[in-house]
Scaffold this active site. Structure first.
Site, PDB file in Angstrom:
ATOM      1  N   TRP A 101      49.129  -4.316  44.457  1.00 43.92           N
ATOM      2  CA  TRP A 101      48.844  -3.392  45.548  1.00 43.92           C
ATOM      3  C   TRP A 101      50.138  -2.812  46.120  1.00 43.92           C
ATOM      4  O   TRP A 101      50.163  -1.672  46.579  1.00 43.92           O
ATOM      5  CB  TRP A 101      48.032  -4.082  46.643  1.00 43.92           C
ATOM      6  CG  TRP A 101      47.702  -3.150  47.757  1.00 43.92           C
ATOM      7  CD1 TRP A 101      48.173  -3.167  49.030  1.00 43.92           C
ATOM      8  CD2 TRP A 101      46.842  -1.987  47.676  1.00 43.92           C
ATOM      9  NE1 TRP A 101      47.669  -2.103  49.750  1.00 43.92           N
ATOM     10  CE2 TRP A 101      46.848  -1.375  48.948  1.00 43.92           C
ATOM     11  CE3 TRP A 101      46.076  -1.426  46.655  1.00 43.92           C
ATOM     12  CZ2 TRP A 101      46.118  -0.227  49.221  1.00 43.92           C
ATOM     13  CZ3 TRP A 101      45.346  -0.276  46.935  1.00 43.92           C
ATOM     14  CH2 TRP A 101      45.370   0.317  48.200  1.00 43.92           C
ATOM     15  N   GLU A 142      41.940   1.750  45.135  1.00 41.21           N
ATOM     16  CA  GLU A 142      41.570   0.437  44.591  1.00 41.21           C
ATOM     17  C   GLU A 142      41.364   0.541  43.084  1.00 41.21           C
ATOM     18  O   GLU A 142      41.709  -0.372  42.327  1.00 41.21           O
ATOM     19  CB  GLU A 142      40.312  -0.101  45.274  1.00 41.21           C
ATOM     20  CG  GLU A 142      40.482  -0.469  46.737  1.00 41.21           C
ATOM     21  CD  GLU A 142      41.372  -1.671  46.988  1.00 41.21           C
ATOM     22  OE1 GLU A 142      41.745  -2.362  46.019  1.00 41.21           O
ATOM     23  OE2 GLU A 142      41.708  -1.924  48.163  1.00 41.21           O
ATOM     24  N   TYR A 156      51.513  -2.799  56.411  1.00 37.85           N
ATOM     25  CA  TYR A 156      50.141  -2.511  55.978  1.00 37.85           C
ATOM     26  C   TYR A 156      49.193  -3.599  56.462  1.00 37.85           C
ATOM     27  O   TYR A 156      48.114  -3.316  56.992  1.00 37.85           O
ATOM     28  CB  TYR A 156      50.109  -2.408  54.449  1.00 37.85           C
ATOM     29  CG  TYR A 156      48.730  -2.286  53.846  1.00 37.85           C
ATOM     30  CD1 TYR A 156      47.950  -1.150  54.054  1.00 37.85           C
ATOM     31  CD2 TYR A 156      48.214  -3.309  53.055  1.00 37.85           C
ATOM     32  CE1 TYR A 156      46.688  -1.037  53.496  1.00 37.85           C
ATOM     33  CE2 TYR A 156      46.950  -3.199  52.479  1.00 37.85           C
ATOM     34  CZ  TYR A 156      46.191  -2.067  52.701  1.00 37.85           C
ATOM     35  OH  TYR A 156      44.927  -1.967  52.149  1.00 37.85           O
TER      36      TYR A 156
END
Length: 209
Positions: free
Chosen positions: A60, A52, A30
């Site tokens: 995350w 988010e 990522y």
């Protein structure tokens, strides 16, 4: 792995990354291929805002692992489709173990889809968000120097809330700005510094700084 003086981790491939992106293969992929690159399409930006928001209070990495399930559950984050979700869809989402089953966050994603559609006559979500791009970007040498919010993220948060968006606090919006390249918070020693193309000189300290 070698830890540099700045705190970045130099991997077996010889590339320097922050610690959060240095070990987990999914996070590394990522970081290397997606984080910090510009997102300038409505669907992609709506998805990032939603994810988010779902990330708030979680890691995350958790969201990234669940992203395929999120995309399946939310019709690939098509604002037009999600805006039409009903109470039955909300119940379906609350029963989906593949995503984050938080009623307020699920409702926010639906609310934000409707708010995204409402912005179209005014120029659309992309132009609305990107107008808050700052004139300069941070140049953190260490992770401790990376901000968690900014004047622009506070302003973006307030503006989105006025347009009906939810789960768009200043810290969440700064994370969005980092993720979509509006600011470059790659560490100065990272191999990804300047990769967005929006801050081409950000990797080179200016005299006197």
């Amino acid at each position: 792995m070698e830890i540099a003086a700045s705190g970045v981790v130099v991997g077996p491939d010889g590339l320097a990354r922050p610690a959060w992106a240095a070990t987990d293969p999914l996070m590394r992929e990522y970081y290397d291929t997606e984080w910090g690159l510009p997102v300038t399409d409505e669907q992609g930006l709506y998805e990032r805002i939603c994810l988010e928001g779902f990330q708030a209070g979680l890691s995350w990495a958790t969201i990234l692992r669940k992203r395929p399930a999120f995309r399946a559950a939310f019709a690939d984050f098509s604002p037009d489709t999600v805006a039409g979700f009903t109470d039955a869809d909300e119940a379906r989402l609350l029963a989906d173990a593949g995503i984050v089953r938080n009623r307020l966050k699920i409702r926010a994603a639906i609310t934000n889809a409707r708010a995204t559609l409402a912005l179209r006559p005014e120029g659309g979500l992309v132009d609305f968000v990107w107008q808050f791009r700052p004139a300069a970007t941070p140049r953190p040498a260490t992770f401790a120097e990376v901000p968690t919010q900014s004047e622009e993220s506070v302003a973006l948060s307030k503006a989105l809330r006025k347009k009906g968006f939810a789960f768009v606090g200043p810290t969440t919006m700064f994370a969005l700005m980092e993720a979509i390249g509006m600011v470059d918070t790659h560490l100065m020693d990272s191999h990804r510094r300047g990769s967005s193309g929006l801050w081409p000189h950000s990797a080179v300290p200016t005299p006197g700084n």
